[in-house]
Write a protein that holds these residues in place. Structure first.
Motif, PDB file in Angstrom:
ATOM      1  N   GLY A  61       0.829  -1.202   0.000  1.00 11.81           N
ATOM      2  CA  GLY A  61       0.000   0.000   0.000  1.00 11.81           C
ATOM      3  C   GLY A  61       0.858   1.245   0.000  1.00 11.81           C
ATOM      4  O   GLY A  61       2.068   1.197   0.255  1.00 11.81           O
ATOM      5  N   GLY A  62       0.234   2.376  -0.281  1.00  8.92           N
ATOM      6  CA  GLY A  62       0.983   3.624  -0.277  1.00  8.92           C
ATOM      7  C   GLY A  62       0.075   4.835  -0.272  1.00  8.92           C
ATOM      8  O   GLY A  62      -1.108   4.754  -0.610  1.00  8.92           O
ATOM      9  N   ALA A  63       0.650   5.973   0.137  1.00  9.63           N
ATOM     10  CA  ALA A  63      -0.050   7.259   0.130  1.00  9.63           C
ATOM     11  C   ALA A  63       0.862   8.284  -0.515  1.00  9.63           C
ATOM     12  O   ALA A  63       2.020   8.426  -0.122  1.00  9.63           O
ATOM     13  CB  ALA A  63      -0.414   7.685   1.554  1.00  9.63           C
ATOM     14  N   SER A  64       0.354   8.991  -1.512  1.00 10.11           N
ATOM     15  CA  SER A  64       1.161   9.963  -2.244  1.00 10.11           C
ATOM     16  C   SER A  64       1.106  11.341  -1.584  1.00 10.11           C
ATOM     17  O   SER A  64       0.164  11.674  -0.864  1.00 10.11           O
ATOM     18  CB  SER A  64       0.666  10.086  -3.683  1.00 10.11           C
ATOM     19  OG  SER A  64       0.896   8.901  -4.412  1.00 10.11           O
ATOM     20  N   GLY A  65       2.131  12.146  -1.877  1.00 18.37           N
ATOM     21  CA  GLY A  65       2.141  13.533  -1.445  1.00 18.37           C
ATOM     22  C   GLY A  65       2.893  13.766  -0.159  1.00 18.37           C
ATOM     23  O   GLY A  65       3.355  12.837   0.503  1.00 18.37           O
ATOM     24  N   ILE A  66       3.013  15.033   0.199  1.00 17.63           N
ATOM     25  CA  ILE A  66       3.616  15.436   1.467  1.00 17.63           C
ATOM     26  C   ILE A  66       2.573  16.193   2.282  1.00 17.63           C
ATOM     27  O   ILE A  66       1.597  16.712   1.738  1.00 17.63           O
ATOM     28  CB  ILE A  66       4.871  16.299   1.272  1.00 17.63           C
ATOM     29  CG1 ILE A  66       4.535  17.589   0.521  1.00 17.63           C
ATOM     30  CG2 ILE A  66       5.954  15.523   0.538  1.00 17.63           C
ATOM     31  CD1 ILE A  66       5.701  18.566   0.452  1.00 17.63           C
ATOM     32  N   PHE A  67       2.784  16.255   3.589  1.00 19.89           N
ATOM     33  CA  PHE A  67       1.781  16.818   4.489  1.00 19.89           C
ATOM     34  C   PHE A  67       1.938  18.328   4.630  1.00 19.89           C
ATOM     35  O   PHE A  67       3.019  18.835   4.883  1.00 19.89           O
ATOM     36  CB  PHE A  67       1.897  16.174   5.871  1.00 19.89           C
ATOM     37  CG  PHE A  67       0.904  16.706   6.865  1.00 19.89           C
ATOM     38  CD1 PHE A  67      -0.397  16.222   6.889  1.00 19.89           C
ATOM     39  CD2 PHE A  67       1.253  17.703   7.761  1.00 19.89           C
ATOM     40  CE1 PHE A  67      -1.319  16.720   7.795  1.00 19.89           C
ATOM     41  CE2 PHE A  67       0.336  18.201   8.674  1.00 19.89           C
ATOM     42  CZ  PHE A  67      -0.948  17.708   8.691  1.00 19.89           C
ATOM     43  N   LYS A  68       0.829  19.030   4.439  1.00 22.62           N
ATOM     44  CA  LYS A  68       0.713  20.458   4.740  1.00 22.62           C
ATOM     45  C   LYS A  68      -0.609  20.661   5.448  1.00 22.62           C
ATOM     46  O   LYS A  68      -1.677  20.375   4.885  1.00 22.62           O
ATOM     47  CB  LYS A  68       0.738  21.280   3.454  1.00 22.62           C
ATOM     48  CG  LYS A  68       2.113  21.455   2.846  1.00 22.62           C
ATOM     49  CD  LYS A  68       2.856  22.600   3.503  1.00 22.62           C
ATOM     50  CE  LYS A  68       4.058  23.000   2.669  1.00 22.62           C
ATOM     51  NZ  LYS A  68       4.754  24.163   3.221  1.00 22.62           N
ATOM     52  N   SER A  69      -0.573  21.169   6.675  1.00 21.40           N
ATOM     53  CA  SER A  69      -1.796  21.246   7.472  1.00 21.40           C
ATOM     54  C   SER A  69      -2.873  22.099   6.813  1.00 21.40           C
ATOM     55  O   SER A  69      -4.062  21.783   6.889  1.00 21.40           O
ATOM     56  CB  SER A  69      -1.478  21.794   8.864  1.00 21.40           C
ATOM     57  OG  SER A  69      -0.971  23.123   8.774  1.00 21.40           O
ATOM     58  N   TYR A  70      -2.486  23.189   6.144  1.00 17.38           N
ATOM     59  CA  TYR A  70      -3.493  24.092   5.606  1.00 17.38           C
ATOM     60  C   TYR A  70      -4.158  23.578   4.329  1.00 17.38           C
ATOM     61  O   TYR A  70      -5.150  24.142   3.870  1.00 17.38           O
ATOM     62  CB  TYR A  70      -2.920  25.491   5.372  1.00 17.38           C
ATOM     63  CG  TYR A  70      -1.601  25.531   4.639  1.00 17.38           C
ATOM     64  CD1 TYR A  70      -1.541  25.390   3.257  1.00 17.38           C
ATOM     65  CD2 TYR A  70      -0.416  25.726   5.337  1.00 17.38           C
ATOM     66  CE1 TYR A  70      -0.335  25.430   2.593  1.00 17.38           C
ATOM     67  CE2 TYR A  70       0.802  25.765   4.674  1.00 17.38           C
ATOM     68  CZ  TYR A  70       0.838  25.630   3.293  1.00 17.38           C
ATOM     69  OH  TYR A  70       2.046  25.674   2.638  1.00 17.38           O
TER      70      TYR A  70
END
Length: 483
Positions: A61-70
């Protein structure tokens, strides 16, 4: 332009089956065509915004992208041509995709994320990490480095292996999860690798046995994941507005989107009992021609037949097509009001300036380094350079001495023993001392930059290329729009 176009065009083919997720350096408009995953080139498969597949019984499994709270609670509203804002927000992970992954109940073998789960550095050799990446010290000490969304998934999924990237450093850790009920505690072995450059630790091989009774058909759909996609099909948003996942608070008609065995059997029926992912890659745009590059061409909008076919088979909504339809309706409304420019061309709510595409500055980048990096404790590096300032093949290279007692062997040798029973290991006195023994300024805002003269005249440099390090504080654990 780099080399991916050669795989897209068929000039080259990946020699082994390759699975990947998106980070913050991909062709976003191409990946947006495949929100549920698909082939981006022969033998190269993208897992989508979030996804789970099986290969010879191994669940990945996987999740794309990076985290940005806004941006975390927004929908997938981006649409090419991107403006300066959407060029970045398009690769920021969204809570809807994390919510879907949190409906998974069956065991996970391997999970991929681009940025690290928040706090994972507490389960490995933190002191050695800070020797390699001193500018991460403040975030490590405040336990703010990494993605809180990925940390939630790590706690929920508890995969056997978790692989990440983003920080351009090799780092291994072992995390023992608290036991759930009467079940034995599960252990996750975490590994992040360095950039793919000479003399960097960017490759490691991990062997996993095939599952007994597994199919030899190659890459397969995962029934539980497809059932979750069907069950949550009404939830995804294409709005700029924040979206909150359903909770068990009596305010939503349905809040539990976990799937049953019957739901999974229905998916298998939809696929006529054949879970093999079809080899149906096709070009949605002409391949890049290096003899006719068109450097100022804007990214274009195209739906992908792979997604169209999958949505038709399973009754899913093509999120990207939905964005396009919304855009067309908005444009039609503008046309009906006569809101066109003097030339008769349609006005776009998105500026078509794509100068940011070719720029080197990326505020979401953790580090920006030259191809040859001068490590702080390297013994000696001699690099012969051409008069133009470009780097020539080194005539002599003396590698740094080992930085820790951990040998650069295989995964097991790189990882701490999984025998501890506490969720977070306590640092030894020597480790604690090493976190505080540096008197230099190592705050995240410390930046080493080239002077304007060096940028204008690279040939004037007569020293080893400077390291440009920038921590853009990409991780924020508190939503900006709260309070």
């Amino acid at each position: 332009m780099q080399t991916f176009y050669k795989y897209y065009s068929g000039e080259k083919k990946a020699p082994v089956m390759t699975l990947f997720i998106g980070g913050n350096h991909e062709a976003s408009n191409h990946l947006q065509e495949l929100p549920y995953g698909g082939w981006v080139a022969p033998n190269i498969y993208y897992l989508g915004y979030a996804g789970v597949v099986r290969y010879k019984g191994v669940r990945i499994g996987g999740a794309s992208g990076i985290f940005k709270s806004y941006d975390y609670r927004k929908g997938h509203f981006e649409y090419p041509p991107y403006n300066h804002e959407s060029l970045r927000t398009v690769y920021h992970i969204r809570n809807i995709d994390v919510f879907k992954l949190k409906q998974i109940q069956m065991p996970m073998d391997i999970f991929l994320s681009h940025d690290w789960p928040q706090g994972i550095y507490n389960y490995g050799d933190t002191a050695d990490l800070l020797k390699k990446k001193k500018f991460l010290r403040q975030e490590v000490e405040f336990n703010s480095l990494g993605s809180p969304a990925a940390a939630e998934l790590l706690s929920h999924l508890q995969p056997t292996y978790w692989f990440s990237a983003h920080l351009h450093v090799k780092f291994a850790a072992v995390m023992e999860h608290p036991p759930k009920g009467s079940a034995l505690p599960r252990v996750t072995k975490f590994l992040s690798l360095d950039k793919c450059l000479p003399y960097r630790e960017f490759l490691q091989i991990v062997d996993m046995a095939d599952r007994s009774g597994s199919s030899d058909e190659g890459l397969e759909y995962d029934p539980e994941w497809l059932a979750i996609l069907k069950n949550t099909n009404s939830l995804p948003s294409i709005s700029h507005q924040n979206w909150n996942p359903p909770e068990n608070n009596g305010l939503h008609e349905k809040w539990d989107f976990r799937v049953s065995e019957g739901d999974m059997m229905k998916v298998v029926e939809d696929l006529n009992g054949n879970l093999a992912i079809p080899d149906n890659f096709c070009l949605t745009l002409p391949a890049y021609d290096p003899t006719n590059p068109h450097p100022q061409m804007s990214p274009s909008y195209n739906t992908n037949p792979q997604t169209t076919e999958m949505c038709a088979t399973l009754g899913l909504t093509d999120i990207y097509a939905q964005v396009g339809q919304s855009r067309e309706l908005s444009q039609s409304f503008s046309d009906s009001r006569g809101e066109n420019n003097e030339s008769g061309d349609e006005l776009s709510e998105y500026p078509t300036d794509t100068s940011a595409l070719s720029g080197s500055f990326n505020p979401d980048e953790i580090t920006i380094e030259d191809e040859w990096e001068e490590e702080e404790d390297a013994k000696e590096v001699e690099i012969t350079k051409l008069s133009t300032g470009s780097i020539h093949t080194p005539s002599r290279l003396i590698l740094p001495a080992p930085k820790s007692s951990v040998s650069p062997g295989d995964l097991m040798n790189n990882m701490p023993s999984p025998s501890h029973s506490t969720p977070a290991p306590v640092r030894s006195q020597s480790q604690s001392d090493s976190l505080n023994d540096s008197k230099e300024d190592t705050s995240p805002t410390r930046v080493m930059k080239r002077s304007s003269d060096e940028k204008a005249n690279p040939g004037s440099r007569n020293t080893t290329p400077l390291i440009k390090r920038r921590n853009q504080e990409i991780y924020t654990t508190v939503d900006d729009d709260e309070n």
